[in-house]
Scaffold this motif. Structure first.
Motif, PDB file in Angstrom:
ATOM      1  N   ASP A   1      20.551 -75.602 -74.498  1.00 23.39           N
ATOM      2  CA  ASP A   1      20.929 -76.691 -75.395  1.00 23.39           C
ATOM      3  C   ASP A   1      21.177 -77.936 -74.547  1.00 23.39           C
ATOM      4  OD1 ASP A   1      22.796 -78.508 -76.858  1.00 23.39           O
ATOM      5  OD2 ASP A   1      22.614 -76.987 -78.417  1.00 23.39           O
ATOM      6  N   ALA A   2      20.424 -78.992 -74.795  1.00 27.68           N
ATOM      7  CA  ALA A   2      20.515 -80.197 -73.971  1.00 27.68           C
ATOM      8  C   ALA A   2      21.901 -80.837 -74.039  1.00 27.68           C
ATOM      9  CB  ALA A   2      19.451 -81.214 -74.385  1.00 27.68           C
ATOM     10  N   LEU A   3      22.525 -80.778 -75.218  1.00 29.22           N
ATOM     11  CA  LEU A   3      23.849 -81.381 -75.350  1.00 29.22           C
ATOM     12  C   LEU A   3      24.878 -80.621 -74.512  1.00 29.22           C
ATOM     13  CD1 LEU A   3      25.791 -83.394 -76.577  1.00 29.22           C
ATOM     14  CD2 LEU A   3      26.006 -81.912 -78.586  1.00 29.22           C
ATOM     15  N   LEU A   4      24.851 -79.286 -74.600  1.00 29.60           N
ATOM     16  CA  LEU A   4      25.763 -78.494 -73.778  1.00 29.60           C
ATOM     17  C   LEU A   4      25.458 -78.684 -72.295  1.00 29.60           C
ATOM     18  CD1 LEU A   4      25.959 -75.123 -75.775  1.00 29.60           C
ATOM     19  CD2 LEU A   4      27.695 -76.924 -75.620  1.00 29.60           C
ATOM     20  N   GLY A   5      24.178 -78.776 -71.976  1.00 33.78           N
ATOM     21  CA  GLY A   5      23.805 -79.011 -70.581  1.00 33.78           C
ATOM     22  C   GLY A   5      24.345 -80.330 -70.069  1.00 33.78           C
ATOM     23  N   ALA A   6      24.270 -81.380 -70.912  1.00 35.92           N
ATOM     24  CA  ALA A   6      24.783 -82.696 -70.516  1.00 35.92           C
ATOM     25  C   ALA A   6      26.295 -82.669 -70.347  1.00 35.92           C
ATOM     26  CB  ALA A   6      24.379 -83.736 -71.550  1.00 35.92           C
ATOM     27  N   LEU A   7      26.986 -82.034 -71.287  1.00 34.31           N
ATOM     28  CA  LEU A   7      28.451 -82.005 -71.236  1.00 34.31           C
ATOM     29  C   LEU A   7      28.955 -81.223 -70.026  1.00 34.31           C
ATOM     30  CD1 LEU A   7      29.343 -81.475 -75.009  1.00 34.31           C
ATOM     31  CD2 LEU A   7      29.752 -83.523 -73.638  1.00 34.31           C
ATOM     32  N   PHE A   8      28.502 -79.999 -69.899  1.00 30.72           N
ATOM     33  CA  PHE A   8      29.017 -79.161 -68.822  1.00 30.72           C
ATOM     34  C   PHE A   8      28.413 -79.524 -67.465  1.00 30.72           C
ATOM     35  CE2 PHE A   8      30.158 -76.686 -72.538  1.00 30.72           C
ATOM     36  CZ  PHE A   8      31.444 -76.277 -72.214  1.00 30.72           C
ATOM     37  N   GLY A   9      27.189 -80.038 -67.488  1.00 31.92           N
ATOM     38  CA  GLY A   9      26.625 -80.550 -66.240  1.00 31.92           C
ATOM     39  C   GLY A   9      27.401 -81.754 -65.745  1.00 31.92           C
ATOM     40  N   GLY A  10      27.753 -82.649 -66.683  1.00 30.55           N
ATOM     41  CA  GLY A  10      28.552 -83.821 -66.311  1.00 30.55           C
ATOM     42  C   GLY A  10      29.911 -83.439 -65.776  1.00 30.55           C
TER      43      GLY A  10
END
Length: 288
Positions: A113-122
């Protein structure tokens, strides 16, 4: 961090070892967050890692090699502008981060999930960068450029990272699509806030400016009942031009309610200004 502070005060020479450990640990966290969250979801959240994400998608280049290649001139700039000692720590981070990226390239993505990837990656990148910065080091790339700007302008490290990496996000919008660029912006925002959180810490204090006719009673109450220091500032009323000293006091959030109750009980008409104090150094709070 309090344990590390005590250790380095007792044994000053351990400060160098601790700094290098922080650089290594922070670099590893960044690399893992990149491989399991950002790269598989094509979230190019700025900097050299963002460039490597774009080049991986377009040309199939290995991200670790791209990061090593781009970090060389930035490392040279760090040595020139930030000193030789900083340059050594930067060299460690510059080499070690892509090395961990290379070692963990086979790890399965933790989310598609790109949104989860962005949040947790950030969050992961922000935690890693914050730890590296606390070690007075850098991993090269955007964080190195951010520290150079921070040194000469005084802008917060988080803000510097966002300003520089925003240019990479624009490129990602062209290469991928607008939606992926928006996810990258989310990752950038989360990264900047996490960096500042790691730098400043989780604790929050309140600073109160108290204008009252019962100065002595409130001053004694703060000193004796709350057990906090208080400073009397010289001030004059703008309307009457009469002297109206201001009491300044800094308390923990847990003590703030007690302070409000104290002031209200002694002078219900007191004028109180309350501000957040992101970081307080000194007796009764954190050591510098």
């Amino acid at each position: 961090m309090n344990i590390l502070s005590h250790l380095t005060e007792t044994y000053p020479r351990t400060r160098i070892v601790v700094d290098y450990l922080l650089v290594l640990i922070g670099s590893a966290i960044i690399a893992i967050a990149f491989n399991v969250f950002l790269l598989p979801n094509q979230v190019a959240s700025g900097g050299v890692s963002g460039i490597s994400t774009i080049l991986k998608a377009v040309f199939g280049f290995e991200p670790a090699y791209v990061q090593w290649a781009f970090n060389i001139p930035l490392f040279i700039a760090g040595v020139i502008l930030l000193g030789k000692q900083f340059g050594v720590k930067t060299l460690v981070g510059t080499v070690f981060l892509p090395f961990v990226v290379f070692l963990t390239k086979g790890w399965q993505p933790w989310t598609h999930d790109a949104l989860l990837g962005a949040l947790f990656g950030g969050i992961g990148v922000g935690i890693g960068l914050g730890i590296v910065f606390r070690g007075k080091g850098s991993t090269g790339g955007t964080d190195l450029a951010a520290q150079i700007i921070n040194k000469y302008t005084g802008f917060s490290l988080g803000r510097c990272v966002v300003m520089i990496d925003g240019l990479i996000v624009l490129t990602a919008a062209v290469v991928f699509d607008i939606e992926k660029a928006l996810y990258a912006l989310i990752a950038l925002y989360v990264t900047s806030k996490t960096i500042d959180l790691i730098q400043v810490g989780f604790g929050r204090s309140k600073m109160a400016m108290i204008i009252t006719n019962n100065q002595e009673e409130i001053r004694e109450g703060i000193l004796n009942k709350i057990d906090r220091g208080v400073t009397k500032l010289s001030a004059y009323g703008g309307f009457t031009d009469h002297e109206r000293p201001v009491l300044m006091c800094v308390v923990d959030q847990t003590e703030f309610t007690k302070l409000k109750q104290l002031v209200k009980s002694l002078d219900p008409s007191a004028f109180v200004i309350v501000m957040d104090a992101a970081e307080v150094l000194g007796e009764g709070f954190k050591k510098a």
